[in-house]
Design an enzyme around this catalytic site. Structure first.
Site, mmCIF file in Angstrom:
data_model
loop_
_atom_site.group_PDB
_atom_site.id
_atom_site.type_symbol
_atom_site.label_atom_id
_atom_site.label_comp_id
_atom_site.label_asym_id
_atom_site.label_seq_id
_atom_site.Cartn_x
_atom_site.Cartn_y
_atom_site.Cartn_z
ATOM 1 C CG ASP A 48 -5.119 2.491 1.082
ATOM 2 O OD1 ASP A 48 -6.102 1.731 0.964
ATOM 3 O OD2 ASP A 48 -4.039 2.150 1.601
ATOM 4 C CG HIS A 88 -4.071 -1.489 -1.405
ATOM 5 N ND1 HIS A 88 -5.207 -2.229 -1.668
ATOM 6 C CD2 HIS A 88 -4.405 -0.640 -0.395
ATOM 7 C CE1 HIS A 88 -6.178 -1.856 -0.842
ATOM 8 N NE2 HIS A 88 -5.727 -0.890 -0.071
ATOM 9 C CG ASP A 116 -6.275 -2.872 3.236
ATOM 10 O OD1 ASP A 116 -5.179 -2.615 3.776
ATOM 11 O OD2 ASP A 116 -6.955 -2.028 2.615
ATOM 12 N N GLY A 117 -4.986 -4.294 6.271
ATOM 13 C CA GLY A 117 -4.915 -3.616 7.565
ATOM 14 C C GLY A 117 -4.157 -4.425 8.598
ATOM 15 N N GLY A 118 -3.027 -3.893 9.032
ATOM 16 C CA GLY A 118 -2.263 -4.555 10.087
ATOM 17 C C GLY A 118 -1.615 -5.858 9.667
ATOM 18 N N GLY A 167 1.048 -2.010 4.120
ATOM 19 C CA GLY A 167 1.645 -0.680 3.991
ATOM 20 C C GLY A 167 2.878 -0.556 4.858
ATOM 21 C CG MET A 195 -11.276 3.255 2.126
ATOM 22 S SD MET A 195 -9.738 3.342 3.072
ATOM 23 C CE MET A 195 -8.562 3.547 1.735
ATOM 24 C CG MET A 201 -11.717 -2.891 5.029
ATOM 25 S SD MET A 201 -10.145 -2.459 4.240
ATOM 26 C CE MET A 201 -9.280 -1.600 5.568
ATOM 27 C CB SER A 253 -0.897 0.013 1.240
ATOM 28 O OG SER A 253 -1.457 1.315 1.387
ATOM 29 C CG HIS A 301 -9.330 0.202 -0.287
ATOM 30 N ND1 HIS A 301 -8.768 0.067 0.964
ATOM 31 C CD2 HIS A 301 -10.673 0.099 -0.109
ATOM 32 C CE1 HIS A 301 -9.729 -0.111 1.858
ATOM 33 N NE2 HIS A 301 -10.896 -0.076 1.240
ATOM 34 C CG MET A 325 -8.328 7.227 2.660
ATOM 35 S SD MET A 325 -7.311 7.402 4.122
ATOM 36 C CE MET A 325 -6.624 5.743 4.243
ATOM 37 N N GLY A 364 -9.122 4.170 7.133
ATOM 38 C CA GLY A 364 -8.870 5.589 7.351
ATOM 39 C C GLY A 364 -7.408 5.904 7.608
ATOM 40 C CG PHE A 365 -6.011 6.958 10.200
ATOM 41 C CD1 PHE A 365 -5.445 8.201 9.952
ATOM 42 C CD2 PHE A 365 -7.338 6.895 10.609
ATOM 43 C CE1 PHE A 365 -6.197 9.366 10.112
ATOM 44 C CE2 PHE A 365 -8.091 8.054 10.775
ATOM 45 C CZ PHE A 365 -7.520 9.295 10.527
ATOM 46 N N GLY A 366 -3.215 4.113 8.029
ATOM 47 C CA GLY A 366 -2.281 2.999 8.038
ATOM 48 C C GLY A 366 -1.736 2.808 9.444
ATOM 49 N N GLY A 367 -1.015 1.719 9.635
ATOM 50 C CA GLY A 367 -0.310 1.510 10.893
ATOM 51 C C GLY A 367 -1.162 1.072 12.069
HETATM 52 C C1 DX5 Z 1 -6.510 1.619 5.743
HETATM 53 C C2 DX5 Z 1 -6.058 1.312 4.342
HETATM 54 C C3 DX5 Z 1 -4.996 0.271 4.305
HETATM 55 C C4 DX5 Z 1 -3.689 0.745 4.903
HETATM 56 C C5 DX5 Z 1 -2.915 -0.449 5.377
HETATM 57 O O1 DX5 Z 1 -7.509 2.560 5.692
HETATM 58 O O2 DX5 Z 1 -7.155 0.847 3.584
HETATM 59 O O3 DX5 Z 1 -4.773 -0.159 2.976
HETATM 60 O O4 DX5 Z 1 -2.914 1.453 3.984
HETATM 61 O O5 DX5 Z 1 -1.833 0.002 6.123
HETATM 62 P P1 DX5 Z 1 -1.085 -0.972 7.137
HETATM 63 O O6 DX5 Z 1 -0.566 -2.136 6.350
HETATM 64 O O7 DX5 Z 1 0.005 -0.107 7.674
HETATM 65 O O8 DX5 Z 1 -2.078 -1.390 8.189
HETATM 66 ZN ZN ZN Z 2 -6.638 -0.125 1.667
#
Ligand code: DX5
Ligand code: ZN
Length: 222
Positions: A35, A33, A174-176, A196, A68, A136, A9, A66, A37, A141-144
């Protein structure tokens, strides 16, 4: 069993040096990927078609967007023209059948996403009409953020339906996703993994992609 694919991502990449970041994973990643938003569906803003167009000019990797967004239908054509290979819309916004048709008509790969608190029943009627289900594993909304293991039941339900009906539908998470969580997601039936922080947050993003793939494959072999 389809081969596993890893989708870095770019949200976690350095936006001032996106082309460099993409080049780093060109040899190991399967797709990128992207993202998107909108500040409505999720409480954050990121990027749109102009950045997809810029990415398309510097990479051959498929660009998987993706979305959102509350109103993705108004932008699908722009994403297609910018070079998007596939788009994923969220089931929570409704109009799913119409959006799927719109994506098909545009020649886009068709993805459908559901949030961690959404039941599999919401996407089940569309499973035969989509190319990819995005489960998901964080609230978008946020990475990490940290992986929410409860969603593995949704991944398993999707895997079972795909098996029973003989569908070609890919299951993406997707996510974590990192080397500590990807094994459980793979064992539950996911075959496409978005990461990501676990890629672009690492000193060597290319090796990080390979480590994720190896860890997922090892979990399946165990
Ligand atoms: C979250 C995004 C994810 C995000 C994943 O809203 O849709 O794609 O970038 O980031 P990580 O891998 O850091 O959780
Ligand atoms: Zn995503």
């Amino acid at each position: 069993m389809p081969p596993l694919s890893i989708a870095p991502s770019i949200l976690a990449a350095d936006f001032a040096h996106l082309a460099d970041a993409v080049a780093l994973v060109a040899d190991t990643a399967d797709l990128l990927h992207v993202d998107v938003m909108d500040g409505h569906f999720v409480p954050n803003l990121s990027i749109g078609p102009p950045v997809v167009k810029a990415l398309h000019s510097v990479t051959d990797l498929p660009l998987d967007c993706h979305l959102m967004m509350t109103n993705p239908g108004e932008y699908l054509e722009a994403f297609r023209q910018a070079g998007a290979h596939s788009c994923t819309v969220h089931v929570e916004i409704g109009d799913t059948a119409e959006l799927i048709k719109q994506m098909r008509d545009l020649g886009l790969g068709v993805g459908l996403a559901l949030n961690p608190d959404c039941r599999f029943d919401a996407v089940k009627p569309f499973m035969a009409d989509i190319d990819m289900l995005l489960v998901m594993s964080v609230f978008p909304g946020f990475g990490g953020q940290s992986f929410i293991a409860d969603v593995l039941t949704t991944v398993e339900a999707a895997r079972d339906l795909v098996a029973v009906q003989g569908l070609p539908t890919v299951i993406q998470v997707d996510g974590g996703i990192d080397t500590a969580t990807i094994g459980a997601a793979a064992a539950a039936g996911a075959t496409n993994f978005v990461a990501g922080t676990a890629v672009f947050g690492q000193a060597n993003p290319s090796e990080a992609v390979t480590a994720l793939r190896n860890t997922a494959n090892a979990a399946l072999a165990a």
